[in-house]
Design an enzyme around this catalytic site. Structure first.
Site, PDB file in Angstrom:
ATOM      1  N   ASN A 150      17.001  -3.562 -11.098  1.00 51.79           N
ATOM      2  CA  ASN A 150      17.436  -2.633  -9.968  1.00 51.79           C
ATOM      3  C   ASN A 150      18.751  -3.175  -9.449  1.00 51.79           C
ATOM      4  O   ASN A 150      19.436  -2.381  -8.909  1.00 51.79           O
ATOM      5  CB  ASN A 150      16.346  -2.903  -8.801  1.00 51.79           C
ATOM      6  N   GLN A 178      13.110   1.616 -11.870  1.00 47.16           N
ATOM      7  CA  GLN A 178      14.323   1.969 -12.085  1.00 47.16           C
ATOM      8  C   GLN A 178      14.581   2.655 -13.366  1.00 47.16           C
ATOM      9  O   GLN A 178      15.764   3.050 -13.566  1.00 47.16           O
ATOM     10  CB  GLN A 178      15.396   0.708 -12.034  1.00 47.16           C
ATOM     11  N   SER A 198       7.765   5.013  -9.466  1.00 45.16           N
ATOM     12  CA  SER A 198       7.894   5.220  -8.096  1.00 45.16           C
ATOM     13  C   SER A 198       8.682   6.886  -7.679  1.00 45.16           C
ATOM     14  O   SER A 198       9.613   7.115  -8.494  1.00 45.16           O
ATOM     15  CB  SER A 198       8.747   4.179  -7.222  1.00 45.16           C
ATOM     16  N   HIS A 200      10.223   7.850  -5.200  1.00 47.00           N
ATOM     17  CA  HIS A 200      11.246   7.984  -4.083  1.00 47.00           C
ATOM     18  C   HIS A 200      12.715   7.559  -5.052  1.00 47.00           C
ATOM     19  O   HIS A 200      13.876   7.692  -4.566  1.00 47.00           O
ATOM     20  CB  HIS A 200      11.434   7.274  -2.686  1.00 47.00           C
ATOM     21  N   THR A 238      -8.113   8.796   0.380  1.00 49.21           N
ATOM     22  CA  THR A 238      -7.859  10.181   0.166  1.00 49.21           C
ATOM     23  C   THR A 238      -6.753  10.453  -0.686  1.00 49.21           C
ATOM     24  O   THR A 238      -5.573   9.902  -0.085  1.00 49.21           O
ATOM     25  CB  THR A 238      -7.856  10.973   1.570  1.00 49.21           C
ATOM     26  N   CYS A 314      16.420  -4.958  -0.474  1.00 49.77           N
ATOM     27  CA  CYS A 314      15.529  -5.991   0.261  1.00 49.77           C
ATOM     28  C   CYS A 314      16.375  -7.239   0.441  1.00 49.77           C
ATOM     29  O   CYS A 314      16.436  -7.727   1.524  1.00 49.77           O
ATOM     30  CB  CYS A 314      14.633  -6.402  -0.880  1.00 49.77           C
TER      31      CYS A 314
HETATM   32  C1  LIG Z   1      12.679  -2.440 -10.008  1.00 48.93           C
HETATM   33  C2  LIG Z   1      11.674  -2.077  -8.592  1.00 48.93           C
HETATM   34  N1  LIG Z   1      10.522  -2.140  -8.556  1.00 48.93           N
HETATM   35  C3  LIG Z   1       9.691  -2.191  -7.499  1.00 48.93           C
HETATM   36  C4  LIG Z   1      10.310  -1.482  -6.637  1.00 48.93           C
HETATM   37  C5  LIG Z   1       9.418  -0.982  -5.295  1.00 48.93           C
HETATM   38  O1  LIG Z   1       9.148   0.654  -5.147  1.00 48.93           O
HETATM   39  P1  LIG Z   1       8.426   1.155  -4.238  1.00 48.93           P
HETATM   40  O2  LIG Z   1       9.570   1.273  -3.220  1.00 48.93           O
HETATM   41  O3  LIG Z   1       8.185   2.538  -4.628  1.00 48.93           O
HETATM   42  O4  LIG Z   1       7.331   0.358  -3.691  1.00 48.93           O
HETATM   43  C6  LIG Z   1      11.698  -0.920  -6.463  1.00 48.93           C
HETATM   44  C7  LIG Z   1      12.296  -0.457  -5.173  1.00 48.93           C
HETATM   45  O5  LIG Z   1      13.215  -0.902  -4.735  1.00 48.93           O
HETATM   46  C8  LIG Z   1      12.548  -1.470  -7.528  1.00 48.93           C
HETATM   47  O6  LIG Z   1      13.822  -1.139  -7.683  1.00 48.93           O
END
Ligand SMILES: Cc1ncc(COP(=O)(O)O)c(C=O)c1O
Length: 351
Positions: A150, A178, A198, A200, A238, A314
């Site tokens: 990421n 990613q 994921s 988003h 749900t 993060c």
């Molecule tokens: C490589 C990776 N794993 C996990 C996540 C976490 O994803 P989510 O926001 O859907 O929990 C991210 C998001 O930042 C990510 O880039």
């Protein structure tokens, strides 16, 4: 937002996705577990979404478990599998440059008696298959290595990791948050037993993701959320029909071409003195750049006050060099001149 260059942190929900979700938010709101006609319509929409996600990675619909996102999917993969071995414990192999949700789940598992080996990457952020092979033990119960990093955008050789895991009969999990939709993925060709994704990150809604689990029903994975039997008993709660429909629409309408923003970015970045980190095998939408001098950083920031991140979203909150940059051998001093600029993602690479 025309100064937003942080698409690896999150993407907007596309109009097609919003349109697909809308009816399921109000008109068609029935609980997918209800046995009446309206409930069955919701269940059918969820089933179609499951088929769409499964097809994208060469899996069967019954092998897709919807979760709240990749963090939950990663936790379900790691803890769900580890909890099967609570009595005997065992050994897990991962890398030093996983997303924090993997590293923190591993730290938790270590705290209750599991052993974890963290593979070190090379200076470009690649984890080598030979380093993985060298760490396999007779009590290794899981290998979990991400697909695309990421922060750096590096593409890991997951097919080779999968082959090593298969050879030793060890389940192989990959965090594809990613890479899903950007890169071609086939869980059989790549010997992947579990895969996290994921919504988003692919123009879908926040709060939805999935874990692919090979032969989910026979996997005996221990659920993290016990509930009313939803998701084959592997994830109670749900089912969020609008989010699930939105996730599938995001897959269906995922762009295959780069956004014009990419060309604008290339023109801008060419005016600066920088090095791109991550080596040759990187996704084009993620640029991890180290500016040559502090002055160059200042010039960039004042001329282009973009929304970008230093490390991942993060780490940006903690103001220390990210664990990924430290792991590739970058000093704190150089890390301070290093930024992740991420562009609108699109489908791009073979693997
Ligand atoms: C490589 C990776 N794993 C996990 C996540 C976490 O994803 P989510 O926001 O859907 O929990 C991210 C998001 O930042 C990510 O880039």
């Amino acid at each position: 937002m025309n100064n937003y260059y942080d698409y690896a942190a999150s993407t907007p929900v596309s109009q097609q996705v919003l349109d697909a979700m809308k009816p399921w938010e109000n008109e068609k709101f029935a609980n997918a577990s209800s046995t009446h006609q309206a409930g069955r319509a919701s269940a059918q929409a969820i089933q179609q979404a499951r088929e769409c996600i499964a097809e994208k990675i060469g899996a069967r619909p019954s092998e897709i478990v919807f979760t709240s996102g990749a963090s939950e999917a990663n936790n379900l993969a790691l803890k769900g599998l580890a909890f099967k071995h609570l009595d005997s414990k065992g050994h897990i192999i991962t890398s030093e440059i996983e997303h924090k949700c993997i590293l923190n789940a591993c730290a938790f598992l270590e705290s209750i008696g599991f052993e974890v080996t963290y593979l070190a990457p090379d200076k470009n952020g690649h984890v080598s298959p030979s380093s993985l092979a060298a760490e396999v033990r007779s009590n290794t119960i899981l290998i979990s290595i991400h697909h695309v990093n990421n922060e750096l955008g590096t593409i890991q050789p997951i097919q080779e990791f999968g082959a090593i895991a298969f050879e030793h009969n060890i389940p192989f999990h990959t965090d594809a948050a990613q890479s899903f939709c950007k890169c071609d993925i086939n869980v059989d060709d790549m010997d992947i037993d579990m895969l996290s994704l994921s919504g988003h990150k692919i123009y879908g809604p926040k709060g939805i993701g999935a874990l692919y689990i090979r032969d989910a029903r026979d996997s005996e994975l221990v659920p993290l959320i016990h509930g009313g039997g939803q998701e084959a008993g592997l994830r109670g709660g749900t089912s969020p029909t609008p989010l699930i429909v939105g996730l599938a629409a995001a897959v269906q309408f995922y762009p295959i071409k780069s956004d014009p923003i990419e060309e604008q970015f290339l023109n801008v970045i060419a005016k600066f003195d920088f090095t791109r980190n991550g080596g040759m095998s990187v996704v084009p939408s993620t640029w991890n750049v180290t500016f040559q001098t502090d002055e160059e950083v200042k010039r960039f920031m004042s001329d282009y006050p973009w929304l970008i991140s230093q490390g991942s979203a993060c780490n940006a909150l903690s103001n220390v060099a990210s664990h990924v940059l430290t792991a590739i051998g970058m000093s704190e001093y150089i890390a301070r001149r290093t930024y992740r600029i991420s562009l609108p993602p699109y489908q791009l690479c073979d693997r």
